[in-house]
Design a protein around this motif. Structure first.
Motif, PDB file in Angstrom:
ATOM      1  N   ALA A  33       0.817  -1.217   0.000  1.00  0.00           N
ATOM      2  CA  ALA A  33       0.000   0.000   0.000  1.00  0.00           C
ATOM      3  C   ALA A  33       0.850   1.267   0.000  1.00  0.00           C
ATOM      4  O   ALA A  33       0.490   2.254  -0.634  1.00  0.00           O
ATOM      5  N   TYR A  34       1.980   1.241   0.691  1.00  0.00           N
ATOM      6  CA  TYR A  34       2.782   2.457   0.860  1.00  0.00           C
ATOM      7  C   TYR A  34       4.003   2.553  -0.048  1.00  0.00           C
ATOM      8  O   TYR A  34       4.499   3.646  -0.296  1.00  0.00           O
ATOM      9  N   PHE A  35       4.500   1.431  -0.519  1.00  0.00           N
ATOM     10  CA  PHE A  35       5.715   1.440  -1.339  1.00  0.00           C
ATOM     11  C   PHE A  35       5.486   0.650  -2.612  1.00  0.00           C
ATOM     12  O   PHE A  35       4.719  -0.285  -2.645  1.00  0.00           O
ATOM     13  N   ARG A  36       6.200   1.036  -3.616  1.00  0.00           N
ATOM     14  CA  ARG A  36       6.175   0.266  -4.859  1.00  0.00           C
ATOM     15  C   ARG A  36       7.510  -0.447  -4.977  1.00  0.00           C
ATOM     16  O   ARG A  36       8.466   0.109  -5.485  1.00  0.00           O
ATOM     17  N   TYR A  37       7.554  -1.636  -4.451  1.00  0.00           N
ATOM     18  CA  TYR A  37       8.797  -2.382  -4.541  1.00  0.00           C
ATOM     19  C   TYR A  37       8.713  -3.371  -5.704  1.00  0.00           C
ATOM     20  O   TYR A  37       7.645  -3.774  -6.123  1.00  0.00           O
ATOM     21  N   ARG A  38       9.852  -3.697  -6.211  1.00  0.00           N
ATOM     22  CA  ARG A  38       9.960  -4.602  -7.338  1.00  0.00           C
ATOM     23  C   ARG A  38      10.829  -5.781  -6.929  1.00  0.00           C
ATOM     24  O   ARG A  38      11.882  -5.590  -6.317  1.00  0.00           O
ATOM     25  N   ILE A  39      10.401  -6.973  -7.243  1.00  0.00           N
ATOM     26  CA  ILE A  39      11.163  -8.166  -6.907  1.00  0.00           C
ATOM     27  C   ILE A  39      11.923  -8.620  -8.153  1.00  0.00           C
ATOM     28  O   ILE A  39      11.324  -8.882  -9.185  1.00  0.00           O
ATOM     29  N   THR A  40      13.235  -8.664  -8.029  1.00  0.00           N
ATOM     30  CA  THR A  40      14.070  -9.184  -9.120  1.00  0.00           C
ATOM     31  C   THR A  40      14.958 -10.281  -8.554  1.00  0.00           C
ATOM     32  O   THR A  40      15.332 -10.249  -7.379  1.00  0.00           O
TER      33      THR A  40
END
Length: 135
Positions: A33-40
């Protein structure tokens, strides 16, 4: 009497597992909800066996983001190192840390026992270095 103790221990284990599952779900929801994280590099994580995830902390929120990014099957078996002075200061915080699988370390003077514990946990397996995007 032994049976009562065994039942109580079983209930404590089940409550801890349920608490960890609830914390993982709430943390994942909050981080999305608060962060746009990306999993690589998720394909680099082994399906089983020991694993050390080490990050270069930018802030105290990093472990929460890492925990949210981990699959639940890995998160359930993950233990986190936490600063003893900041995280284990009260009975309530120690209970929270126990549920969240956080063990105390002294950030200023880490104990050699921690290094030995990691070595004992991993065994004689060679460590692989998986570099992130920044090397």
């Amino acid at each position: 009497m032994v049976a009562v103790v065994e039942v109580a221990e079983g209930l404590a284990v089940a409550a801890g597992r349920a608490g960890r599952q609830a914390l993982h779900a709430l943390n994942r929801l909050a981080m999305r909800a608060y962060f746009r994280y990306r999993i690589t590099g998720a394909d680099e994580v082994p399906a089983g066996g020991p694993l050390i995830v080490a990050s270069n902390h930018v802030s105290d929120i990093d472990p929460l983001v890492l925990a949210a990014a981990l699959p639940r099957r890995i998160s359930a078996e993950t233990w986190w190192a936490g600063d003893a002075a900041r995280l284990f200061y009260s009975r309530a915080s120690r209970l929270f840390c126990r549920i969240a699988h956080v063990f105390p370390i002294d950030e200023i003077d880490p104990q050699p026992q921690i290094v030995a514990m990691v070595h004992d946990t991993l065994g004689p397996q060679p460590l692989e270095n998986i570099n992130g995007a920044n090397g």
